[in-house]
Every structure is written in structure tokens, then in C-alpha cells.
Design an enzyme around this catalytic site. Structure first.
Site, mmCIF file in Angstrom:
data_model
loop_
_atom_site.group_PDB
_atom_site.id
_atom_site.type_symbol
_atom_site.label_atom_id
_atom_site.label_comp_id
_atom_site.label_asym_id
_atom_site.label_seq_id
_atom_site.Cartn_x
_atom_site.Cartn_y
_atom_site.Cartn_z
ATOM 1 N N LEU A 22 0.864 -1.173 0.000
ATOM 2 C CA LEU A 22 0.000 0.000 0.000
ATOM 3 C C LEU A 22 0.901 1.223 0.000
ATOM 4 O O LEU A 22 1.952 1.231 0.656
ATOM 5 C CB LEU A 22 -0.901 0.025 1.244
ATOM 6 C CG LEU A 22 -1.956 -1.081 1.369
ATOM 7 C CD1 LEU A 22 -2.737 -0.920 2.671
ATOM 8 C CD2 LEU A 22 -2.903 -1.071 0.189
ATOM 9 N N ASP A 23 0.504 2.258 -0.729
ATOM 10 C CA ASP A 23 1.278 3.494 -0.714
ATOM 11 C C ASP A 23 1.356 4.039 0.707
ATOM 12 O O ASP A 23 0.509 3.743 1.553
ATOM 13 C CB ASP A 23 0.615 4.544 -1.620
ATOM 14 C CG ASP A 23 0.578 4.112 -3.077
ATOM 15 O OD1 ASP A 23 1.411 3.264 -3.456
ATOM 16 O OD2 ASP A 23 -0.286 4.625 -3.811
ATOM 17 N N LYS A 24 2.357 4.862 0.953
ATOM 18 C CA LYS A 24 2.557 5.441 2.282
ATOM 19 C C LYS A 24 1.267 6.051 2.824
ATOM 20 O O LYS A 24 0.896 5.814 3.975
ATOM 21 C CB LYS A 24 3.649 6.510 2.215
ATOM 22 C CG LYS A 24 3.819 7.300 3.502
ATOM 23 C CD LYS A 24 4.823 8.438 3.337
ATOM 24 C CE LYS A 24 4.887 9.289 4.596
ATOM 25 N NZ LYS A 24 5.833 10.430 4.438
ATOM 26 N N ARG A 36 -5.134 5.345 -8.123
ATOM 27 C CA ARG A 36 -4.936 6.791 -8.211
ATOM 28 C C ARG A 36 -4.774 7.229 -9.673
ATOM 29 O O ARG A 36 -5.353 8.239 -10.104
ATOM 30 C CB ARG A 36 -3.726 7.192 -7.373
ATOM 31 C CG ARG A 36 -3.898 6.845 -5.897
ATOM 32 C CD ARG A 36 -2.565 6.868 -5.160
ATOM 33 N NE ARG A 36 -1.974 8.197 -5.157
ATOM 34 C CZ ARG A 36 -0.740 8.449 -4.734
ATOM 35 N NH1 ARG A 36 0.033 7.452 -4.320
ATOM 36 N NH2 ARG A 36 -0.276 9.686 -4.742
#
Length: 351
Positions: A153-155, A256
Site C-alpha cells: 500500500l502506498d505510504k 490513483r
């Protein structure tokens, strides 16, 4: 492709010592290919590395050539060295553990926590936290005592992740990820309301042609990327929508990039979410504001991270073969915005 009747395996998942006789039907096979099928606890690349590292004997003599052709009848012994300590240091960082056993750990990652150590975040990451949390229960991934990250997962994306604790579990989950049977569902708050209300975004992705730190939908040289979405709720007529996204592929920043590609960037996305909520381009500004009260716009534009949360995760348990399913509530920062939007009388559903 038999294993031999006299095979000795101390642990089917990751045997420290594996001994077997190559059966007659193993004649003509490469050593690493036969060992992968007979061993069952490691990937071919890992077993190849062990052979090249001197961990295997053939008829009592060291054999370091993974491509050696077998005749059948050889005595094979693989003695795996204990996993070495990881380079990242364990860090006592609080974790929300949803499920844990000897093979896997399921976490609810908060926004702001980086998964892997990197130049900008060398040691306060999820990997560092897992090293401290799991300790000796990590049996070694690729010969290193570390957690097996199957998907990231992205930050600034929150929500559910599954991490392998053994090499065998990592291999099994990676296969599920590859054949798209590891299911992930996300909720995102986006600018505008998608039309149609549900659909598929089938658009290959690769590095942005001029901004190399970003990903983009590309016309050539990219990898296949497929996102399925459906609109759960519309706010302010056409101002915002809560969208459910299911990933069929796992490209970096996929949701995104894909939602921005169809003109509905995520609220709070500082990298891909700079377009006007109408989807016609240009930054969010007072010149073309969406039909929302100013105090709501202030909160939306001020959200310090993308409004994206991994709400559900499903996979087959890598050792028990049982279906596993987990759900996570929307975190407080996004939930408070959604609750505020629900109170405005001029908002209505888009069902």
C-alpha cells in the site's frame, strides 16, 4: 516426476534438511527443476541460490550447478543454512494486527506508514515494525529472516495488507497475487461522479514519460492494468462520489492513476489529484469550485493524504487451504468528511 520413496523431509514448509533419491523418471531433468517439484517448500529461484551457495550434495559430493542433468538414482541432500539477520533493524512501532498465525499476519496499516525501507524512510517502516513484532517467528524469506511482502500500500493509503511469515507462505500468496485470486477492495472519495456509475478501466500503465517518479497510463511499453469500479454514493449532485474499486492487477498507484485518467482524481492526492473536480484539467481553485459550501471545500482540499482505504481483503490460507476474508472500517480522517457530507440536505444518492 516422483519424489522417491525414501525422501526425508523434516518440515514440508521449509525443511532445514531435505534428503531424497532421484527416481527413474527424474532422469534427464535439470537438478533445480527436479528439486523444486520434490522439495515443495521453496521457489525455484531460492533453491537455485542454495545450490549455487553450496548447500546441496549429489551422491555425497558438493554440487553447485543448478542446470546439471540428472540420470536417476542419485542421492540428493540439501542442508539449508539458518536464516541470516535482516539488514533493516527491528523497531517498536504500534501495529493493528487483524489476524496472525504461524504462516501469515494480516494488518490494518495506518496512513503515513511506509511499507519498505527506502532512502527517505530508512528504518521507521512497516518492515521494521514487523521485524520487532514477529521476532523469531519469521522463518526466513529467501534465506533472510524478514517478512514476505506480497502486495504493498502506498505510504498515504490505509487499510488491509497480508504479509507472509514463511518462505512457503510467501510463495503461495505470490501465486495467488499472480493469478488474481487474492482479492482486494478499496473505497475512494473522488472529485466528480463517474459516468457510467460502474465500469472497468482497462488502461496499461508505465512510468510517466517526463516525470519519472510518477506512473501514468501509457500507449506503449506499459503493463496491463485493470480496475473495476462502482459508485456507492454521490454528494452535492455531481461534486463528489464515494467509489468502490476492485483491483484485477496490482500496478504501482493503479487506482490513483486510473481514477485520474477517467477525470475523477482522488480527494487529497498530492501527486495525481491536482485536476479540477470537473475533470477538465487545471488545479482546484475558486475560479471553478464544485457546488459545495466553503467550509467543506476547505476540509477537502486540506486533507493531507489521498482518500483511499483498503476496506476488504480475501485469499486462500497458504497452508490450510481455507478461504480467509477480512474487512476494515474507513479511518477517522475520511469518515469524518463523509459524515459531514451526509448532513448536507442537498446531497443525494446516485444509486
Amino acid at each position: 516426476m516422483g519424489e522417491g520413496n525414501d525422501a526425508t523431509v523434516l518440515s514440508r514448509e521449509a525443511p532445514p534438511v531435505f534428503a531424497s533419491t532421484v527416481p527413474a523418471d527424474g532422469g534427464g531433468m535439470r537438478l533445480d527443476r527436479w528439486l523444486t517439484a520434490a522439495h515443495g517448500g521453496h521457489s525455484r529461484s531460492r533453491l537455485k541460490a542454495l545450490i549455487e551457495g553450496g548447500a546441496l550434495t549429489l551422491n555425497g559430493a558438493p554440487e553447485t550447478d543448478p542446470s546439471r542433468r540428472l540420470r536417476g538414482g542419485e542421492s540428493v541432500r540439501l542442508a539449508e543454512p539458518p536464516p541470516v539477520d535482516p539488514v533493516p533493524l527491528p523497531r517498536e512501532i504500534p501495529l493493528t494486527v487483524v489476524f496472525e498465525d504461524d504462516a501469515v499476519i494480516v494488518l490494518d496499516k495506518p496512513a503515513g506508514l511506509v511499507v519498505h525501507p527506502a532512502p527517505g524512510a530508512p528504518d521507521h517502516t512497516l518492515v521494521n515494525a514487523l521485524l520487532a513484532h514477529c521476532g523469531d517467528s519469521l522463518s526466513g524469506i529467501g534465506g533472510v529472516r524478514r517478512p514476505g511482502i506480497v502486495h504493498r500500500l502506498d505510504k498515504d493509503t490505509s487499510g488491509l495488507m497480508v504479509v507472509a511469515k514463511t518462505d512457503a507462505a510467501h510463495k503461495a500468496l505470490a501465486l495467488q497475487f499472480g493469478d488474481r485470486t487474492l482479492h482486494r477492495t478499496y473505497h475512494a472519495l473522488v472529485w466528480g461522479v463517474p459516468s457510467p456509475a460502474r465500469g472497468e478501466i482497462d488502461a496499461p500503465m508505465g512510468r510517466h514519460p517526463t516525470q519519472r517518479t510518477k506512473m501514468a497510463v501509457v500507449t506503449s511499453g506499459g503493463k496491463a492494468a485493470l480496475t473495476r469500479y462502482q459508485t456507492l454514493r454521490a454528494y452535492g449532485s455531481t461534486a463528489l462520489a464515494l467509489v468502490e474499486c476492485r483491483l484485477a492487477t496490482g500496478r504501482t498507484h493503479q487506482i490513483r492513476v486510473h481514477m485520474d485518467h477517467i477525470g475523477h482524481p482522488l480527494v487529497g492526492d498530492q501527486t495525481y489529484g491536482r485536476r479540477n473536480p470537473s475533470g477538465r484539467g487545471g488545479p482546484v481553485s475558486a475560479r471553478r469550485p464544485p457546488p459545495l459550501p466553503p467550509e467543506i471545500m476547505t476540509r477537502l482540499i486540506g486533507l493531507p493524504r489521498q482518500a483511499l482505504h483498503a476496506v476488504a481483503l480475501g485469499f486462500m490460507h497458504p497452508t490450510r487451504g481455507e478461504p480467509m476474508h477480512f474487512e476494515s472500517r474507513i479511518p477517522l480522517d475520511i469518515a469524518e468528511i463523509l459524515a459531514t457530507l451526509e448532513t448536507l440536505q442537498n446531497f443525494h444518492s446516485n444509486s
